[in-house]
Motif scaffolding. Structure first.
Motif, PDB file in Angstrom:
ATOM      1  N   TYR A 134       0.846  -1.204   0.000  1.00 42.20           N
ATOM      2  CA  TYR A 134       0.000   0.000   0.000  1.00 42.20           C
ATOM      3  C   TYR A 134       0.880   1.253   0.000  1.00 42.20           C
ATOM      4  O   TYR A 134       0.641   2.199  -0.730  1.00 42.20           O
ATOM      5  N   ARG A 135       1.914   1.246   0.839  1.00 44.87           N
ATOM      6  CA  ARG A 135       2.804   2.419   0.945  1.00 44.87           C
ATOM      7  C   ARG A 135       3.509   2.702  -0.381  1.00 44.87           C
ATOM      8  O   ARG A 135       3.704   3.855  -0.757  1.00 44.87           O
ATOM      9  N   ARG A 136       3.907   1.624  -1.073  1.00 42.88           N
ATOM     10  CA  ARG A 136       4.560   1.824  -2.382  1.00 42.88           C
ATOM     11  C   ARG A 136       3.605   2.494  -3.364  1.00 42.88           C
ATOM     12  O   ARG A 136       4.000   3.374  -4.114  1.00 42.88           O
ATOM     13  N   GLN A 137       2.356   2.060  -3.334  1.00 43.93           N
ATOM     14  CA  GLN A 137       1.376   2.663  -4.249  1.00 43.93           C
ATOM     15  C   GLN A 137       1.079   4.111  -3.839  1.00 43.93           C
ATOM     16  O   GLN A 137       0.931   4.976  -4.697  1.00 43.93           O
ATOM     17  N   ASP A 138       1.024   4.375  -2.522  1.00 43.56           N
ATOM     18  CA  ASP A 138       0.823   5.753  -2.050  1.00 43.56           C
ATOM     19  C   ASP A 138       1.937   6.645  -2.596  1.00 43.56           C
ATOM     20  O   ASP A 138       1.698   7.771  -3.023  1.00 43.56           O
ATOM     21  N   ALA A 139       3.164   6.112  -2.552  1.00 41.74           N
ATOM     22  CA  ALA A 139       4.333   6.916  -2.935  1.00 41.74           C
ATOM     23  C   ALA A 139       4.356   7.248  -4.423  1.00 41.74           C
ATOM     24  O   ALA A 139       5.035   8.186  -4.835  1.00 41.74           O
ATOM     25  N   ILE A 140       3.635   6.489  -5.241  1.00 39.19           N
ATOM     26  CA  ILE A 140       3.565   6.861  -6.662  1.00 39.19           C
ATOM     27  C   ILE A 140       2.188   7.460  -7.007  1.00 39.19           C
ATOM     28  O   ILE A 140       1.905   7.748  -8.166  1.00 39.19           O
ATOM     29  N   GLY A 141       1.358   7.612  -5.989  1.00 40.88           N
ATOM     30  CA  GLY A 141       0.101   8.345  -6.185  1.00 40.88           C
ATOM     31  C   GLY A 141      -1.046   7.525  -6.745  1.00 40.88           C
ATOM     32  O   GLY A 141      -2.001   8.090  -7.284  1.00 40.88           O
ATOM     33  N   THR A 142      -0.997   6.195  -6.604  1.00 43.33           N
ATOM     34  CA  THR A 142      -2.077   5.351  -7.143  1.00 43.33           C
ATOM     35  C   THR A 142      -3.366   5.573  -6.345  1.00 43.33           C
ATOM     36  O   THR A 142      -3.389   5.319  -5.135  1.00 43.33           O
ATOM     37  N   PRO A 143      -4.430   6.027  -6.984  1.00 43.69           N
ATOM     38  CA  PRO A 143      -5.641   6.367  -6.208  1.00 43.69           C
ATOM     39  C   PRO A 143      -6.364   5.152  -5.613  1.00 43.69           C
ATOM     40  O   PRO A 143      -7.005   5.275  -4.581  1.00 43.69           O
ATOM     41  N   TYR A 144      -6.272   3.977  -6.279  1.00 42.64           N
ATOM     42  CA  TYR A 144      -7.031   2.821  -5.768  1.00 42.64           C
ATOM     43  C   TYR A 144      -6.181   1.555  -5.699  1.00 42.64           C
ATOM     44  O   TYR A 144      -5.429   1.253  -6.623  1.00 42.64           O
ATOM     45  N   CYS A 145      -6.311   0.839  -4.584  1.00 47.89           N
ATOM     46  CA  CYS A 145      -5.694  -0.480  -4.444  1.00 47.89           C
ATOM     47  C   CYS A 145      -6.811  -1.511  -4.279  1.00 47.89           C
ATOM     48  O   CYS A 145      -7.733  -1.312  -3.465  1.00 47.89           O
TER      49      CYS A 145
END
Ligand code: ATP
Length: 516
Positions: A459-470
């Motif tokens: 989740y943190r990796r996706q937050d760091a690239i700005g992914t709006p949905y997981c």
């Protein structure tokens, strides 16, 4: 300011660490002021370009697109005034051997005066609390008034020297204000001299001046020389616009501040051809329209401002910048210029070809006037990053406080719209289901499959690239074809069925909503 410097460094290193931007030819220690866009950077940049292109070409029946060559006939640059006047004033410090733009040294000095004013205001705000009236304070406080007057006097003198090309006065100002080299503190300056910003190269095997070509310093001239080709083939009537996105090159004297000032960069320019005499009406229209464009993507109103040009370029009768509050202060993000008939009339003169519009109403032909909007794609990228980069405390998987870095990019700009994550890596039933979901979604938007590391870290990796949905695939998914969808900013998790994912993500990341 120290905190802002710190923030700027963090943004630059985040861009590198997460594959947004790399130094060009880094293995050879890089090339100054030249950058490469990495896997997430290129997606974000393409989305910015799409946002601009759609807002211009798709949303306006009377704006059409164009893509012209970087190389142009060398006379183009004579006609446009770039050979004679596309200069910056250059000054060297004799002790540190560092090179500066004389006008930027003076502007930085002015920034310090502005900072003093802001400091007084912050102090007074604290002292007076809710009763504080900033307008009144600015109009009456003697220290603020004195500094504001000093600032205005310098701005006027700088503008006059720049417009007149008065290099002696720029040197005199540097000496009078006691400006020192920021590196060495030395005040030992050379004379100020003009430096042309165009890069030149040679055409094929033609030697000497005859084969001299320039790398275009702006995309606009490709639009002007094609004015009639486009007008005739699209049968447009005035007012109409031509939009173009493309590379531009400038041999900047000093290029610091990461992608803010590069030697190779990308511009998004639109030239709007209008009837002479209507320029102020269109100038105001485009000022307002462009400001709305910036705000629609989520930039805060207080981070954007208009800045009227103190010295007008050789081609303009009115000009304003939209400035963004970058971590290093308010700086130009976009320019809106009323270019009169300067460019078309000059190309007529140099080419001997008519570049006129036949007005069916008045039955006469004339050279149209031009209203230009010009924005640097890379500067827009930096503005988006500066706005989005956030460090915040949130609960981790065990409910404990932890710091996360999240890019709060507008979902329509986000490089990856949705990540598909099996809860556990070593459960083939979960990973194969997750792959199945991913393989369906990838037709609709950019998504990513990730199974490495604990779910919280993913989740943190996706937050760091700005992914709006997981999207998380767990054991319940195997039972009832539902998944959890986690929203980046609120961290809210919802249970939805697999067949709803695409429509939910598409709806919430759709660029169309920005134009409504
Ligand atoms: P500056 O005063 O910062 O040098 P400019 O007034 O010369 O900019 P314009 O000629 O108006 O810039 O160019 C239009 C836009 O192109 C600018 O608003 C900016 O966003 C972008 N731009 C100009 N020069 C650069 C550069 N060296 N690197 C990145 N973007 C640039």
């Amino acid at each position: 300011m120290a905190n802002q410097d710190e923030l700027f460094k963090k943004i630059a290193s985040h861009c590198k660490e997460y594959g947004f931007i790399f130094q060009s030819s880094e293995i050879y220690d890089g090339l100054s002021a030249t950058y490469d866009y990495g896997p997430y950077g290129v997606n974000l940049k393409n989305n910015i370009k799409q946002y601009w292109w759609k807002s211009m070409v798709q949303m306006h029946e009377n704006i059409v697109g164009l893509d012209t060559a970087i190389f142009m006939h060398p006379t183009t640059w004579k006609a446009s005034g770039h050979v004679d006047a596309f200069n910056d004033p250059l000054v060297d410090n004799k002790d540190s051997k560092k090179r500066y733009r004389a006008d930027v040294l003076i502007e930085n000095y002015m920034d310090k005066i502005e900072a003093k004013i802001n400091k007084e205001i912050t102090k007074a705000k604290k002292r007076f609390g809710d009763a504080f009236d900033e307008t009144q304070f600015r109009a009456t406080n003697p220290r603020v008034l004195a500094n504001a007057e000093k600032h205005a006097t310098i701005a006027k003198r700088l503008a006059t020297a720049m417009t007149d090309g008065n290099m002696e006065d720029l040197k005199a100002q540097i000496e009078e204000y006691g400006i020192a080299c920021p590196e060495s503190g030395s005040k030992n300056w050379t004379e100020v001299r003009q430096f042309n910003l165009m890069f030149s190269t040679q055409l094929g095997a033609v030697a000497g001046e005859a084969g001299k070509l320039y790398l275009r310093p702006e995309t606009a001239q490709g639009i002007f020389v094609n004015f009639l080709n486009v007008q005739r083939t699209t049968r447009q009537k005035l007012p109409f616009g031509i939009a173009q996105i493309g590379k531009a090159f400038r041999n900047e004297i000093v290029a610091r501040q990461f992608i803010f000032r590069m030697r190779e960069f990308e511009q998004m320019e639109m030239q709007f051809f209008i009837k002479p005499g209507t320029q102020m009406e269109w100038y105001n229209y485009w000022k307002e329209t462009r400001m709305k464009w910036h705000q629609a993507i989520g930039h805060k109103a207080e981070d954007l401002r208009f800045h009227d040009h103190d010295n007008l370029a050789h081609y303009a009768d009115a000009a304003v910048d939209i400035q963004y509050n970058f971590p290093f202060g308010f700086k130009e993000l976009e320019g809106i210029h009323s270019r009169t008939d300067f460019d078309l009339a000059s190309h007529e003169k140099y080419s001997g070809k008519k570049l006129q519009f036949f007005d069916p109403e008045t039955k006469d032909s004339y050279v149209p006037y031009v209203l230009e909007t010009s924005i640097g794609c890379d500067r827009m990228f930096l503005a988006a990053m500066s706005h989005a980069y956030t460090e915040e405390i949130v609960p981790d998987a065990k409910g404990k406080d932890s710091t996360r870095i999240v890019l709060k990019l507008h979902p329509a700009l986000a490089p990856i719209k949705c990540a598909v994550l099996p809860l556990l890596k070593n459960k083939p039933e979960l990973t194969s289901k997750a792959r199945e979901v991913f393989n369906k979604l990838k037709y609709s938007f950019d998504c990513q499959y990730d199974e490495k590391d604990a779910i919280g870290r993913r989740y943190r990796r996706q937050d760091a690239i700005g992914t709006p949905y997981c999207i998380t695939i767990d054991f319940d998914t195997l039972e009832d074809d539902t998944v959890t969808i986690r929203e980046r900013d609120t961290l809210k998790q919802e249970r939805i069925s697999i067949d709803k994912i695409a429509s939910i993500v598409l709806e919430r990341t759709d660029m169309g909503q920005l134009f409504a």
